[in-house]
Write a protein that holds these residues in place. Structure first.
Motif, PDB file in Angstrom:
ATOM      1  N   ILE A   1      11.249  15.661  33.615  1.00 58.30           N
ATOM      2  CA  ILE A   1      10.470  15.676  32.370  1.00 58.30           C
ATOM      3  C   ILE A   1      10.121  17.104  31.966  1.00 58.30           C
ATOM      4  O   ILE A   1      10.185  17.483  30.793  1.00 58.30           O
ATOM      5  N   ILE A   2       9.778  17.929  32.946  1.00 56.77           N
ATOM      6  CA  ILE A   2       9.343  19.299  32.663  1.00 56.77           C
ATOM      7  C   ILE A   2      10.513  20.225  32.335  1.00 56.77           C
ATOM      8  O   ILE A   2      10.423  21.067  31.425  1.00 56.77           O
ATOM      9  N   PHE A   3      11.617  20.076  33.040  1.00 55.50           N
ATOM     10  CA  PHE A   3      12.731  21.020  32.957  1.00 55.50           C
ATOM     11  C   PHE A   3      13.214  21.311  31.537  1.00 55.50           C
ATOM     12  O   PHE A   3      13.366  22.494  31.165  1.00 55.50           O
ATOM     13  N   PRO A   4      13.491  20.301  30.690  1.00 57.14           N
ATOM     14  CA  PRO A   4      14.041  20.610  29.355  1.00 57.14           C
ATOM     15  C   PRO A   4      13.098  21.441  28.491  1.00 57.14           C
ATOM     16  O   PRO A   4      13.556  22.170  27.599  1.00 57.14           O
ATOM     17  N   PHE A   5      11.805  21.342  28.758  1.00 52.70           N
ATOM     18  CA  PHE A   5      10.832  22.054  27.931  1.00 52.70           C
ATOM     19  C   PHE A   5      10.617  23.499  28.363  1.00 52.70           C
ATOM     20  O   PHE A   5      10.211  24.341  27.560  1.00 52.70           O
ATOM     21  N   VAL A   6      10.886  23.793  29.619  1.00 53.79           N
ATOM     22  CA  VAL A   6      10.591  25.143  30.124  1.00 53.79           C
ATOM     23  C   VAL A   6      11.839  25.991  30.340  1.00 53.79           C
ATOM     24  O   VAL A   6      11.755  27.226  30.394  1.00 53.79           O
TER      25      VAL A   6
ATOM     26  N   PHE B   1      23.733  20.893  40.172  1.00 51.90           N
ATOM     27  CA  PHE B   1      22.772  21.994  40.182  1.00 51.90           C
ATOM     28  C   PHE B   1      23.231  23.115  41.100  1.00 51.90           C
ATOM     29  O   PHE B   1      23.263  24.281  40.712  1.00 51.90           O
ATOM     30  N   ASN B   2      23.618  22.779  42.325  1.00 51.34           N
ATOM     31  CA  ASN B   2      23.967  23.824  43.287  1.00 51.34           C
ATOM     32  C   ASN B   2      25.218  24.603  42.885  1.00 51.34           C
ATOM     33  O   ASN B   2      25.230  25.841  42.932  1.00 51.34           O
TER      34      ASN B   2
ATOM     35  N   VAL C   1      23.775  19.785  31.980  1.00 47.92           N
ATOM     36  CA  VAL C   1      24.381  19.497  33.280  1.00 47.92           C
ATOM     37  C   VAL C   1      23.331  19.571  34.384  1.00 47.92           C
ATOM     38  O   VAL C   1      23.277  18.719  35.274  1.00 47.92           O
ATOM     39  N   MET C   2      22.459  20.582  34.321  1.00 49.66           N
ATOM     40  CA  MET C   2      21.393  20.696  35.309  1.00 49.66           C
ATOM     41  C   MET C   2      20.402  19.543  35.183  1.00 49.66           C
ATOM     42  O   MET C   2      19.894  19.033  36.189  1.00 49.66           O
ATOM     43  N   LEU C   3      20.130  19.111  33.958  1.00 48.97           N
ATOM     44  CA  LEU C   3      19.235  17.964  33.765  1.00 48.97           C
ATOM     45  C   LEU C   3      19.866  16.698  34.341  1.00 48.97           C
ATOM     46  O   LEU C   3      19.168  15.871  34.944  1.00 48.97           O
ATOM     47  N   PHE C   4      21.176  16.532  34.171  1.00 52.32           N
ATOM     48  CA  PHE C   4      21.877  15.399  34.792  1.00 52.32           C
ATOM     49  C   PHE C   4      21.633  15.391  36.307  1.00 52.32           C
ATOM     50  O   PHE C   4      21.430  14.337  36.915  1.00 52.32           O
ATOM     51  N   SER C   5      21.677  16.585  36.899  1.00 49.89           N
ATOM     52  CA  SER C   5      21.463  16.697  38.341  1.00 49.89           C
ATOM     53  C   SER C   5      20.072  16.199  38.731  1.00 49.89           C
ATOM     54  O   SER C   5      19.925  15.420  39.683  1.00 49.89           O
ATOM     55  N   ILE C   6      19.068  16.632  38.000  1.00 48.06           N
ATOM     56  CA  ILE C   6      17.691  16.246  38.336  1.00 48.06           C
ATOM     57  C   ILE C   6      17.500  14.737  38.165  1.00 48.06           C
ATOM     58  O   ILE C   6      16.879  14.074  39.007  1.00 48.06           O
ATOM     59  N   LEU C   7      18.044  14.191  37.081  1.00 51.31           N
ATOM     60  CA  LEU C   7      17.947  12.740  36.864  1.00 51.31           C
ATOM     61  C   LEU C   7      18.710  11.982  37.953  1.00 51.31           C
ATOM     62  O   LEU C   7      18.297  10.889  38.361  1.00 51.31           O
TER      63      LEU C   7
END
Length: 410
Positions: free
Chosen positions: A393-398, A322-323, A281-287
């Motif tokens: 790109i970075i978020f899912p890995f960290v 995200f918020n 869900v947070m990744l959806f927000s960033i995209l």
């Protein structure tokens, strides 16, 4: 008038004040006062600066000395006077100072408004969980109504928007004093200054996943500030090529679609969290931020209006996923003894540090792509989209969460 109706009016006015100038102030500063991009961004950083310390400080005052509803009224009355004075100022330095003081008065009222609402509902025997959300949604409606009011009155490029904000702040300032009392809570153990400001929650940074989460909260808080500051000036610059287009004639109406979208995506959060889990869900927000900025880069108020409208709709996902979901994640992960402080830390990272960094950085980017007074908005928005893409790109890995931590059910 019933107590729920009174709370609806209070929440409506609370965000009507903010909506009267938040989205269109950049337009006024650029078109009427002649401020540069970095100066416009600088004024928007005042909300971030105020959010770092004022909610906590006035929270102490409300907890210990002054009724919350009275403090809410005092802040709005002072804010109204500051906005009235701001209409007479054209010098950047003094305009910045006045808007900083105004932010110091307004930002704490968001929390005070919630505190008064919670207190009144509890005393009347209502459930905060079920009865407050339908009341709070009128705050978003108030924000939209203010944007439309400023637009229809033709104040998007004038100090008139500050008059609208000042009058509504005066109304709420006096109205707040009529609300049922929310006196200071008398507790045997007083919260420390560190706890009230949310600083004791910094212990969460010892957990890798929480450290990563708060860092991204800051970085996405910066993204939010970008369109607050420059959405209006962006549409204003189309007046030469598309003077009669809807977006140029009614910029606030177009931008208000973003707030309408917010109300829809809030309702979708439970479904998405259960179906996909907190990380996705947070990744959806960033995209969504990538598309928000990218669509701005290729759209226009004429034949590309549909692209701008799509960007406004996507904003609801970008902001809420995200918020709002992030706030829920913090609530679940923080120890019960520091949950309030953790929420304070979340606000500091997003609306404080994030907003400050976003205001300055976005102003620098706008000025960098401005030559002879002409802004290359495509380069500007693509730069912001690239920024969000790097985060995606970075978020899912960290960001790592264990199975069972608000993740998809198997």
């Amino acid at each position: 008038m019933g107590i729920k109706s009174r709370l609806v009016l209070m929440n409506f006015l609370q965000f009507f004040i903010w909506g009267s100038w938040l989205i269109s102030l950049g337009n006024y500063m650029g078109a009427s006062l002649g401020f540069s991009g970095i100066q416009i961004g600088g004024v928007y950083t005042t909300m971030g600066i105020a959010s770092l310390f004022m909610p906590g400080l006035l929270g102490i005052v409300a907890d210990r000395w002054i009724n919350a509803e009275r403090l809410l009224g005092i802040c709005h009355l002072i804010g109204a006077l500051l906005m009235l004075y701001a209409t007479t100022v054209t010098d950047y330095f003094w305009f910045y100072i006045i808007m900083l003081l105004n932010a110091c008065m307004y930002m704490p009222t968001i929390a005070l408004n919630n505190s008064v609402s919670y207190n009144v509902l509890e005393k009347k025997g209502y459930s905060i969980v079920t009865d407050f959300p339908p009341i709070r949604v009128w705050g978003t409606i108030g924000f939209i109504a203010a944007m439309w009011t400023v637009d229809f009155l033709g104040y998007t490029q004038s100090a008139g928007q500050l008059y609208v904000g000042a009058v509504s702040a005066l109304l709420l300032g006096f109205y707040a004093f009529t609300m049922p009392p929310s006196p200071p809570l008398q507790k045997e153990t007083k919260k420390s200054l560190m706890s009230t400001l949310g600083l004791d929650a910094f212990v969460l940074f010892k957990q890798r996943k929480m450290a990563v989460f708060f860092i991204f909260a800051m970085l996405l808080g910066a993204a939010l500030q970008i369109t607050n500051a420059f959405g209006g000036p962006f549409l204003e610059d189309f007046k030469t090529d598309y003077p009669d287009s809807f977006g140029v004639q009614h910029p606030n109406l177009l931008l208000s679609i973003s707030q309408v979208s917010e109300t829809v995506f809030i309702l979708l959060i439970p479904f998405f969290l259960k179906r996909y889990g907190i990380k996705t869900v947070m990744l959806f927000s960033i995209l969504a931020w990538v598309f928000r900025f990218g669509l701005f880069g290729i759209g226009n108020p004429d034949d590309g209006l549909w692209l701008l409208v799509l960007s406004m709709i996507i904003y609801g996902m970008a902001f809420d996923f995200f918020n709002i979901s992030g706030s829920m994640f913090v609530e679940k992960e923080a120890d019960p003894t520091i949950r309030s402080s953790a929420q304070g830390l979340f606000m500091i990272m997003t609306n404080g540090i994030g907003a400050f960094v976003g205001g300055l950085a976005s102003g620098w980017v706008v000025d960098h792509f401005t030559e002879n007074g002409i802004r290359n908005w495509q380069y500007i928005w693509f730069t912001f989209a690239g920024y969000a893409l790097v985060l995606a790109i970075i978020f899912p890995f960290v960001f790592k969460v264990e199975k069972g931590e608000m993740v998809k059910e198997e």
